[in-house]
Write an enzyme that holds these catalytic residues in place. Structure first.
Site, PDB file in Angstrom:
ATOM      1  N   ASP A 178       3.262   2.497 -24.309  1.00  0.00           N
ATOM      2  CA  ASP A 178       2.537   1.532 -25.033  1.00  0.00           C
ATOM      3  C   ASP A 178       1.914   2.262 -26.403  1.00  0.00           C
ATOM      4  OD1 ASP A 178       0.342  -1.029 -24.309  1.00  0.00           O
ATOM      5  OD2 ASP A 178      -0.804   0.471 -25.419  1.00  0.00           O
ATOM      6  N   ASN A 186      -2.132  -3.678 -36.384  1.00  0.00           N
ATOM      7  CA  ASN A 186      -1.949  -5.118 -36.753  1.00  0.00           C
ATOM      8  C   ASN A 186      -3.196  -5.536 -37.547  1.00  0.00           C
ATOM      9  OD1 ASN A 186       0.546  -6.039 -35.857  1.00  0.00           O
ATOM     10  ND2 ASN A 186      -0.163  -6.597 -34.029  1.00  0.00           N
ATOM     11  N   HIS A 191       0.443  -8.786 -39.408  1.00  0.00           N
ATOM     12  CA  HIS A 191       1.284  -9.051 -38.385  1.00  0.00           C
ATOM     13  C   HIS A 191       2.849  -8.566 -38.802  1.00  0.00           C
ATOM     14  CE1 HIS A 191      -1.209 -10.183 -35.109  1.00  0.00           C
ATOM     15  NE2 HIS A 191      -1.896 -10.780 -36.283  1.00  0.00           N
ATOM     16  N   ASP A 195       5.111  -6.158 -36.740  1.00  0.00           N
ATOM     17  CA  ASP A 195       6.488  -6.290 -36.110  1.00  0.00           C
ATOM     18  C   ASP A 195       7.406  -5.119 -36.404  1.00  0.00           C
ATOM     19  OD1 ASP A 195       5.676  -8.605 -34.954  1.00  0.00           O
ATOM     20  OD2 ASP A 195       6.603  -9.933 -36.636  1.00  0.00           O
ATOM     21  N   GLU A 222       3.196  -4.760 -27.327  1.00  0.00           N
ATOM     22  CA  GLU A 222       3.620  -3.168 -27.679  1.00  0.00           C
ATOM     23  C   GLU A 222       3.691  -2.331 -26.676  1.00  0.00           C
ATOM     24  OE1 GLU A 222       0.416  -4.780 -27.694  1.00  0.00           O
ATOM     25  OE2 GLU A 222      -1.001  -3.401 -27.346  1.00  0.00           O
ATOM     26  N   ARG A 239      11.596  13.897 -25.596  1.00  0.00           N
ATOM     27  CA  ARG A 239      12.333  13.321 -26.485  1.00  0.00           C
ATOM     28  C   ARG A 239      11.937  12.115 -27.225  1.00  0.00           C
ATOM     29  NH1 ARG A 239      16.618  14.975 -23.697  1.00  0.00           N
ATOM     30  NH2 ARG A 239      16.970  12.956 -22.809  1.00  0.00           N
TER      31      ARG A 239
END
Ligand SMILES: [Mg+2]
Length: 316
Positions: A178, A186, A191, A195, A222, A239
């Site tokens: 997350d 945002n 927005h 994105d 997300e 990683r």
């Protein structure tokens, strides 16, 4: 230019007939445009069709041991090969069989003795339709924003891989990630940049996946999800965290650091009948929640059968 030459790989066709001579005649009719496989054994068709990705099956009906219609029913019962189109190949005096075959799910029929031109035309039509269906199915499983797999693909693959791992006694690694404080990102940048951020994160996660069969998907909003083999889960998680850190996307409103970061739950789990996929996903979700509670920008790794949780940071 024919449609055949636009395909990246030649279509693979399985010819099934108990008479080798019939196989030879059909193979010659198809020529070099296809990757032609064959068998004289009705009882191995379903196994072959499940193992080889096939674009089409040419199926004889009258064979010793097993009738073609039985084979057709077997194929339709297997999720892996249910959608492979089947053209039945019948003798002129088996018209009832043609009707039964079409009712049983064959897409078309060809009568023996065969006409090479008709074989080529019917095969080309059905292979083209099959490939168009495949393309549409693939598009329906890609996330429009990030270009990686979407939730639908993730759910489907998890079902398949879970049951395969159960059969083989393998251990899977499931991850849920997350983006930290994405709502604030945002709110701060808007927005459009939000994105862009998700696109970068998706690409970084895909880059952090070690093997070609690792699946990285956008799970929603997300949230991202990964399925891989549990061979080096800690290194893989590190990683992925590193790949995101290296993006150095400024995030002034994050409590976790100056840049966009990810919290990650990582679960190694050996699928078995008494354990549901939902229970495994709930366990990954708990690990993700713990990573958030411990300050975000980190992963929490656990094996389903053990209590010990290992916290992981980028780089390692
Ligand atoms: Mg026969």
């Amino acid at each position: 230019m024919t449609a055949d030459t636009t395909w990246a790989t030649p279509a693979r066709i399985l010819i099934v007939d108990d008479e080798p001579l019939n196989i030879q005649v059909l193979a010659e009719a198809l020529g070099d445009d296809y990757d032609v496989r064959f068998t004289t054994r009705a009882d191995e068709v379903t196994t072959l069709a499940c193992r080889l990705p096939l674009d089409l099956i040419l199926l004889d009906l009258v064979m010793p041991g097993r009738h073609g219609l039985e084979v057709l029913a077997e194929l339709r019962a297997e999720a892996v090969c249910r959608d492979v189109p089947v053209i039945i190949v019948t003798a002129m005096n088996e018209l009832d069989n043609e009707e039964a075959g079409l009712n049983a799910g064959a897409v078309d029929y060809i009568t023996k003795p065969i006409s090479p031109a008709i074989v080529r035309a019917r095969v080309r039509t059905h292979v083209e339709l099959k490939r168009q269906r495949d393309q549409l199915a693939q598009l329906a499983e890609i996330d429009g924003l990030t270009g990686i797999a979407n939730r639908r693909r993730f759910d489907r693959e998890l079902q398949l891989r879970w049951h395969a791992a159960q059969r083989h006694g393998d251990t899977l690694c499931l991850m849920l990630g997350d983006v930290d404080h994405f709502k604030q990102y945002n709110d701060h940048f808007g927005h459009g940049p939000g994105d862009q951020c998700l696109k970068h994160v998706a690409a970084a996660l895909a880059q952090g996946a070690a093997r070609t069969d690792d699946l990285v998907a956008r799970y929603g909003g997300e949230e991202f999800a990964v399925i891989s083999r549990a061979e080096d889960s800690a290194a893989q998680a590190q990683r992925m965290l590193s790949a995101i850190a290296e993006l150095q996307l400024p995030h002034p409103l994050s409590s976790a650091g100056p840049y966009v970061s990810l919290s990650l739950g990582v679960l190694d789990v050996r699928p078995r009948p008494e354990l549901s996929i939902d229970a495994a996903l709930a366990a990954v979700d708990t690990l993700l929640y713990q990573a958030k509670r411990q300050g975000r920008r980190q992963a929490m790794l656990r094996h389903y059968d053990h209590d010990a949780i290992t916290p992981l940071r980028a780089g390692g």
